[in-house]
Write a protein that holds these residues in place. Structure first.
Motif, short mmCIF file in Angstrom:
data_model
loop_
_atom_site.label_atom_id
_atom_site.label_comp_id
_atom_site.label_asym_id
_atom_site.label_seq_id
_atom_site.Cartn_x
_atom_site.Cartn_y
_atom_site.Cartn_z
N VAL A 159 0.83 -1.22 0.00
CA VAL A 159 0.00 0.00 0.00
C VAL A 159 0.86 1.26 0.00
O VAL A 159 0.45 2.30 -0.52
N ALA A 160 2.06 1.18 0.57
CA ALA A 160 2.96 2.34 0.55
C ALA A 160 3.35 2.67 -0.88
O ALA A 160 3.41 3.85 -1.27
N GLN A 161 3.60 1.63 -1.69
CA GLN A 161 3.94 1.83 -3.10
C GLN A 161 2.74 2.34 -3.89
O GLN A 161 2.87 3.20 -4.76
N ILE A 162 1.55 1.80 -3.58
CA ILE A 162 0.33 2.24 -4.27
C ILE A 162 0.07 3.72 -4.00
O ILE A 162 -0.22 4.49 -4.92
N TYR A 163 0.22 4.11 -2.73
CA TYR A 163 -0.01 5.52 -2.39
C TYR A 163 1.04 6.42 -3.03
O TYR A 163 0.74 7.49 -3.54
N ARG A 164 2.28 5.95 -3.04
CA ARG A 164 3.36 6.76 -3.61
C ARG A 164 3.15 7.00 -5.11
O ARG A 164 3.46 8.06 -5.63
N LYS A 165 2.60 5.98 -5.79
CA LYS A 165 2.43 6.09 -7.25
C LYS A 165 1.13 6.78 -7.65
O LYS A 165 1.05 7.37 -8.72
N THR A 166 0.10 6.67 -6.81
CA THR A 166 -1.21 7.19 -7.20
C THR A 166 -1.73 8.32 -6.32
O THR A 166 -2.55 9.12 -6.77
N GLY A 167 -1.30 8.35 -5.05
CA GLY A 167 -1.83 9.34 -4.12
C GLY A 167 -3.28 9.08 -3.75
O GLY A 167 -3.95 9.94 -3.17
N ASN A 168 -3.79 7.87 -4.06
CA ASN A 168 -5.19 7.53 -3.85
C ASN A 168 -5.40 6.94 -2.45
O ASN A 168 -5.22 5.74 -2.25
N LEU A 169 -5.77 7.77 -1.50
CA LEU A 169 -5.97 7.30 -0.13
C LEU A 169 -7.19 6.40 0.01
O LEU A 169 -7.19 5.47 0.81
N ARG A 170 -8.22 6.69 -0.77
CA ARG A 170 -9.43 5.88 -0.69
C ARG A 170 -9.15 4.43 -1.10
O ARG A 170 -9.63 3.49 -0.46
N ALA A 171 -8.35 4.26 -2.16
CA ALA A 171 -8.00 2.91 -2.60
C ALA A 171 -7.22 2.18 -1.50
O ALA A 171 -7.47 1.01 -1.21
N VAL A 172 -6.29 2.89 -0.88
CA VAL A 172 -5.49 2.28 0.20
C VAL A 172 -6.38 1.92 1.38
O VAL A 172 -6.22 0.86 1.99
N GLN A 173 -7.34 2.79 1.70
CA GLN A 173 -8.27 2.52 2.80
C GLN A 173 -9.04 1.23 2.55
O GLN A 173 -9.18 0.38 3.45
N LEU A 174 -9.54 1.04 1.33
CA LEU A 174 -10.30 -0.16 0.99
C LEU A 174 -9.41 -1.41 1.05
O LEU A 174 -9.82 -2.46 1.55
N LEU A 175 -8.20 -1.30 0.55
CA LEU A 175 -7.29 -2.45 0.53
C LEU A 175 -6.88 -2.88 1.94
O LEU A 175 -6.71 -4.07 2.20
N LEU A 176 -6.74 -1.92 2.85
CA LEU A 176 -6.36 -2.25 4.22
C LEU A 176 -7.56 -2.66 5.07
O LEU A 176 -7.39 -3.20 6.16
N GLY A 177 -8.77 -2.37 4.59
CA GLY A 177 -9.96 -2.71 5.35
C GLY A 177 -10.21 -1.77 6.51
O GLY A 177 -10.85 -2.13 7.49
N HIS A 178 -9.69 -0.53 6.40
CA HIS A 178 -9.93 0.48 7.44
C HIS A 178 -11.35 1.03 7.32
O HIS A 178 -11.84 1.24 6.21
N THR A 179 -11.97 1.30 8.47
CA THR A 179 -13.32 1.89 8.45
C THR A 179 -13.27 3.41 8.39
O THR A 179 -14.22 4.03 7.95
N LYS A 180 -12.17 4.01 8.83
CA LYS A 180 -12.05 5.47 8.85
C LYS A 180 -10.82 5.91 8.06
O LYS A 180 -9.76 5.31 8.16
N MET A 181 -10.99 6.99 7.31
CA MET A 181 -9.88 7.53 6.52
C MET A 181 -8.75 8.01 7.43
O MET A 181 -7.57 7.90 7.07
N ASP A 182 -9.09 8.53 8.61
CA ASP A 182 -8.07 9.01 9.54
C ASP A 182 -7.09 7.90 9.90
O ASP A 182 -5.89 8.14 10.06
N SER A 183 -7.62 6.68 10.04
CA SER A 183 -6.75 5.54 10.36
C SER A 183 -5.76 5.29 9.24
O SER A 183 -4.58 5.01 9.49
N THR A 184 -6.22 5.41 8.01
CA THR A 184 -5.35 5.20 6.86
C THR A 184 -4.28 6.27 6.78
O THR A 184 -3.11 5.98 6.50
#
Length: 210
Positions: free
Chosen positions: A165-190
């Motif tokens: 997810v660190a690589q995904i965020y670095r390449k896309t900047g898409n926090l919502r995608a990372v949140q879904l992949l990690l299974g976080h319920t809150k964006m703040d956690s991500t």
């Protein structure tokens, strides 16, 4: 009769975290991932290679990874391209991809004699333990990191969860995608999990022209 208040006597114990690096563990870099893979392939350590690859792909917490069952990732004579499980911490489902290289390593591992009749993907070596423990998994991660001469105190099981997810965020900047992949319920956690800072946000903003 007045009783004098005596000072409390406490044993002088060193702090549990003395000399340790505490806080978030670092994600592995792509070069680290490939270096560990090569070493496990050369050693023909099929179990560890499959576990390492699936830990990177699945982005699961250690407690969920060690409890995976064969049926979670295998069906109709082949490894699934995508899988879904219920997370222990949140009791919510999370889906993850299983890439081609990981599928191959899982098939090779499932051909091992130890896997015959096993319900769990990572069976324990003792009859009373159905699968490896999170502590065993942590020791394996420590061994993998040490094998490529990284500081084991800076990495842990959460390094495996954060790597992709660190690589995904670095390449896309898409926090919502990372949140879904990690299974976080809150964006703040991500945001806290990735360690997103103002500099990251500004770098993303600077790359967008309108």
């Amino acid at each position: 009769m007045t009783i004098a208040n005596l000072p409390a006597i406490r044993a002088c114990r060193p702090a549990w975290n003395k000399g340790r690096i505490v806080g978030q563990k670092r994600p592995l870099l792509p070069k680290h991932v490939w270096a560990i893979r090569v070493r496990l392939e050369i050693a023909e350590n099929h179990r560890d290679l499959a576990l390492f690859n699936l830990a990177i792909d699945s982005k699961l917490r250690g407690c969920d990874l060690v409890k995976l069952k064969v049926a979670d990732v295998f069906a109709a004579g082949q490894v699934k391209e995508r899988a879904s499980i219920i997370q222990s911490k949140t009791q919510k489902p999370v889906r993850f991809e299983i890439t081609e290289g990981t599928r191959k390593s899982l098939l090779r591992w499932m051909d091992e004699p130890l896997m015959i009749g096993s319900e769990y993907l990572w069976p324990g070596r003792f009859h009373e333990r159905l699968h490896i423990s999170t502590r065993q998994y942590a020791r394996l991660v420590r061994d993998w990191v040490k094998s490529i001469e990284l500081d084991p105190s800076a990495y842990g099981t959460h390094s495996m969860r954060r790597t992709k997810v660190a690589q995904i965020y670095r390449k896309t900047g898409n926090l919502r995608a990372v949140q879904l992949l990690l299974g976080h319920t809150k964006m703040d956690s991500t945001v806290r999990y990735l360690g997103v800072e103002l500099e990251d946000a500004l770098a993303i903003a600077e790359a967008v022209e309108i």
